[in-house]
Scaffold this active site. Structure first.
Site, PDB file in Angstrom:
ATOM      1  N   ASP A 672       0.850  -1.189   0.000  1.00 16.49           N
ATOM      2  CA  ASP A 672       0.000   0.000   0.000  1.00 16.49           C
ATOM      3  C   ASP A 672       0.888   1.241   0.000  1.00 16.49           C
ATOM      4  OD1 ASP A 672      -1.926   1.941   0.356  1.00 16.49           O
ATOM      5  OD2 ASP A 672      -3.047   0.807   1.849  1.00 16.49           O
ATOM      6  N   HIS A 766      -8.458  -1.086  -9.062  1.00 16.89           N
ATOM      7  CA  HIS A 766      -8.249   0.077  -8.196  1.00 16.89           C
ATOM      8  C   HIS A 766      -7.153   0.989  -8.726  1.00 16.89           C
ATOM      9  CE1 HIS A 766      -8.175   2.335  -4.434  1.00 16.89           C
ATOM     10  NE2 HIS A 766      -6.845   2.209  -4.421  1.00 16.89           N
TER      11      HIS A 766
END
Length: 855
Positions: A672, A766
């Protein structure tokens, strides 16, 4: 019996002296207003405009301010929230019981509890405390409040530092009188000359024991010791602000200790001058007590730049050295004087009264007539005469065989009392009574020797304790932090410090990697808080955060939580929410455009009680205890101006678990933050920090933070195979590489197709929807943390940017509409905060929000 009574009397007096003085040692510390010798210097620069009859002064070595008003109008002193605190005028001094300053100003370190009804916004409740036209108070704006040194001073204590500039406002008939000044750190001198002076004084006293005028010189040393201590106390009394009883109390010490020590010592000095050898132990006791107390309480004047005394600085230091040196010398001289001139116990059949006299005197030259073994002119006789000369009380020999009128005594046959060196020779021919009672004859000697040894040991212990106290540092001056071994020696995690002061707030891009722990706390202002109250809160937060980030304690009980811990990369970042504007005297129109509230997004399920807020604290560290301690301390400091609205705790990998440069993983197992802006990017600053010249001054150089608590539906996520999860994100789980090929940092090629002709990175993946290329270049710096609360777990999403309208908002609108990840997440918390630019030493965060120049 008389000898025993005299001995018991002296023992009782000395024991009483020790019992009275030793417990009072700490209370008799030579301080004024709670401050002793220090390197901090408080200076009053000006009171502007000047008004004849209104005089403000810094008193008691920077401990208090003194305002004297001899005019016909009242002067009102403003408190820490700009509320009226005190009125000083022709009818006396009045304090406002609604002002927290009324309670905080009662002592040097503001340790008084402020009552719950002390509201600075409430109408004043005036209470008269004096008929005088002068008021003195501990104003905490003018002196250093913490028990540890300022960060810059701790880093370079031998250099001079400007700690802060201060100002205190007074109201005089509608005119504001502004008192301005500074708090500085001024390093002290070398203590070596004063160590040498104390040592020389001690050696002179010890050497005096071996001279022909030993008693006179020891008495003079004791008198000089008391005179020096009286002069030192007088210097403190003269600098003490107040009336005669207050100054007298400062002169004599708490409990009027001086009334016990000084007269007792002077009486002992007079008797020692009259050759009362036994009272050398009293001199030893008095000297040891004064020396040890002076060493513990006042030795810091040798190496500190100022002290609470009216005496010239070097004269004050010399006085302390004389007291310490003479006292140490007397402590050693007592046993030596006794050893040289001690009387020997020699029971006789004569009057017991003569024995009592013999405890403090010798029988003089006449005793030679009773020493049959010695002949006139022999060495033994000469030695006896010399000893007798040194032991006679006041030069008058004592002989129990005659009275003052020359007539025979009642017991003519009794031998004289033989003391001193000649007693040893007389003991060679003991009387029958002596032989019959050997135990009784020796009892007196053993008792006196045991007492002397005990007192000497106690005195030596006092001096050693004083030396230990000096070596360890004395109370009253904050100490520089002492470094211990880091919790993880291989990585030095606990020892890592992040600078608090600087152009930008820490915790945004410094440190470069996210710390392991996060606590974010949002606050709402209490009702009625005005601009001054908000500014006071920001000052407290700034000062405390600067200390905490350097691993320095705040001096309260909560510091025990992190005892032995280092700063652990602690950062504290402060922000303002959109709702702050329109409160605390800040016009709603002053809210910057960058702080426009976030719009509603499709699919979000926000909890209003856990969203938004007037203020926020972002506390990050590599250790959970350090982060908790700092967040709790700052939350306590928020009262009474603000109360907690919500808070979140987050975590990342602990340092050392993964390589330093590795991208962190979230609870879904995905890397992330791969596509974050990098500090090396040419437009990094423009993306993350506010550079728009039209932005308000307090925000330029700052950043805007979006906070989202995103719950992850992990059971649903884990039910999908790995390949399906990777297609939702658009990256491989193991390496973070885009599904178009390459490694983690390889730019995604969104046109790449798979073998079946479909897009390698799906249209609803995403990373495709979030990439700047498909959002007009919109970008933000993401620093996420995981959270776990019962059965709920997920991501605390933190996004830093110059303007959310060009960063977070367009990206989130696109994601909310089509992101495949939406099936596995739920947005439950949302908040927006503008983080002002950084702060320089002496200023406070958000200072120019109030129209003040932070420089």
């Amino acid at each position: 019996m008389a000898t025993r009574r005299a001995l018991h009397w002296l023992l009782a007096v000395v024991a009483g002296l020790a019992a009275a003085v030793l417990p009072a040692g700490a209370a008799w510390a030579h301080e004024v207003g709670g401050v002793g010798a220090t390197n901090f210097t408080t200076t009053l620069s000006a009171l502007s405009p000047a008004v004849p009859g209104v005089n403000l002064a810094v008193v008691e070595n920077g401990s208090r301010l003194e305002l004297r008003n001899t005019t016909a109008r009242e002067v009102v002193v403003r408190g820490y929230g700009d509320e009226p605190y005190a009125r000083i005028g022709p009818d006396g001094v009045w304090l406002n019981d609604s002002s927290p300053a009324t309670y905080l100003n009662t002592d040097r370190f503001a340790s008084t509890t402020v009552p719950a009804d002390a509201d600075p916004a409430a109408p004043p409740r005036w209470r008269k405390i004096s008929d005088e036209t002068v008021h003195r108070w501990h104003d905490h704006r003018i002196h250093w409040m913490l028990s540890t040194l300022p960060t810059a001073v701790a880093a370079a204590p031998t250099a001079a530092h400007r700690v802060s500039d201060w100002h205190v406002d007074l109201d005089y008939g509608g005119t504001v009188l502004s008192a301005t000044g500074s708090l500085d750190w001024v390093p002290g001198p070398s203590p070596t000359p004063w160590y040498l002076l104390a040592a020389a004084a001690a050696l002179l006293v010890v050497g005096a024991v071996f001279t022909r005028r030993a008693h006179a010189l020891i008495a003079a040393a004791l008198g000089a010791l008391i005179a020096a201590d009286v002069l030192h106390a007088a210097g403190i009394a003269l600098v003490t602000a107040g009336n005669v009883p207050e100054r007298l109390s400062a002169f004599l010490g708490d409990g009027m200790t001086g009334l016990l020590i000084w007269p007792f010592g002077l009486v002992a000095a007079v008797l020692i001058a009259k050759r009362a050898t036994f009272l050398g132990f009293v001199a030893m006791g008095v000297g040891g007590l004064l020396s040890s107390m002076m060493a513990l309480d006042d030795a810091p004047v040798w190496w500190r730049s100022s002290a609470p005394s009216a005496l010239p600085t070097d004269l004050n230091r010399a006085g302390v050295a004389v007291v310490v040196g003479l006292g140490a010398g007397l402590l050693l001289a007592g046993p030596l004087l006794w050893r040289r001139f001690k009387p020997a116990s020699h029971r006789t059949t004569g009057s017991p009264t003569s024995t009592a006299e013999g405890d403090f005197a010798d029988s003089g030259p006449q005793v030679a007539a009773h020493l049959g073994a010695a002949t006139p002119g022999s060495p033994e006789t000469r030695a006896a005469d010399e000893t007798a000369e040194g032991a006679a009380v006041g030069g008058m020999p004592v002989d129990s065989t005659s009275r003052g009128d020359g007539s025979a005594g009642e017991h003519d046959s009794a031998p004289p009392v033989v003391l001193g060196a000649r007693a040893a020779r007389a003991a060679a021919s003991p009387t029958p009574d002596d032989a019959a009672q050997p135990e009784q004859a020796g009892a007196g000697t053993v008792g006196r020797r045991g007492f002397a040894g005990t007192l000497a040991a106690g005195g030596v212990g006092a001096i050693l304790g004083a030396a230990g106290g000096i070596a360890a540092g004395t109370p009253g001056e904050p100490a520089a932090p002492t470094g211990g071994p880091p919790a993880e020696p291989l990585s030095g995690v606990g020892a890592t410090r992040i600078a608090f002061h600087g152009e930008r707030q820490a915790g945004i891009t410094t440190p470069a990697r996210p710390q392991a722990r996060l606590r974010i706390v949002a606050f709402d202002l209490a009702d009625g808080v005005d601009r001054a109250g908000l500014q006071s809160l920001l000052r407290r937060w700034t000062q405390a955060a600067a200390q905490l980030s350097q691993g320095l304690p705040l001096g309260d009980s909560g510091d025990d939580v992190v005892t032995g811990s280092g700063p652990s990369s602690l950062t504290v970042t402060v922000g303002f929410g959109p709702s702050l504007f329109g409160k605390a005297g800040l016009p709603a129109s002053d809210r910057p455009a960058e702080l426009t509230p976030l719009p509603a997004f499709p699919g979000e399920q926000l909890d209003p009680a856990r969203s938004d807020g007037d203020l926020c604290l972002l506390v990050n560290a590599d250790d959970a205890l350090v982060a908790f301690r700092a967040a709790r301390a700052l939350t306590r400091l928020a009262a009474p101006q603000a109360r907690v609205r919500w808070q979140l705790d987050g975590f990342n990998n602990s340092p050392g678990v993964t390589p330093t440069a590795a991208t962190g993983r979230n609870l879904m197992g995905q890397l992330d933050g791969t596509n974050n802006p990098q500090p090396t990017d040419e437009d990094f600053t423009a993306k993350v920090y506010v550079t728009d010249p039209a932005a308000p001054a307090w925000l330029r150089g700052g950043s805007v933070l979006v906070v989202r608590r995103i719950r992850m539906l992990l059971d649903d996520w884990d039910a999908h195979p790995r390949e399906a999860q990777e297609r939702v994100i658009g990256r491989r789980k193991d390496s973070g590489a885009p599904l178009s090929g390459g490694e983690e940092r390889t730019p995604a090629n969104f046109g790449t197709t798979a073998g079946d002709g479909t897009l390698a990175i799906p249209a609803d993946a995403h990373i495709r929807l979030a990439t700047p290329a498909f959002n007009n270049g919109a970008a933000m710096l993401r620093r996420g943390y995981s959270y776990s609360e019962g059965d709920a777990a997920g991501l605390i999403f933190l996004a830093w940017q110059a303007d959310p309208r060009r960063g977070f908002v367009p990206v989130q609108q696109r994601l909310a509409a089509a992101d495949a990840l939406n099936r596995f997440t739920r947005h439950e918390t949302s908040a927006l905060f503008a983080m002002p630019h950084g702060v320089t030493p002496g200023g406070h965060l958000g200072q120019d929000l109030f129209g003040e120049d932070p420089a």
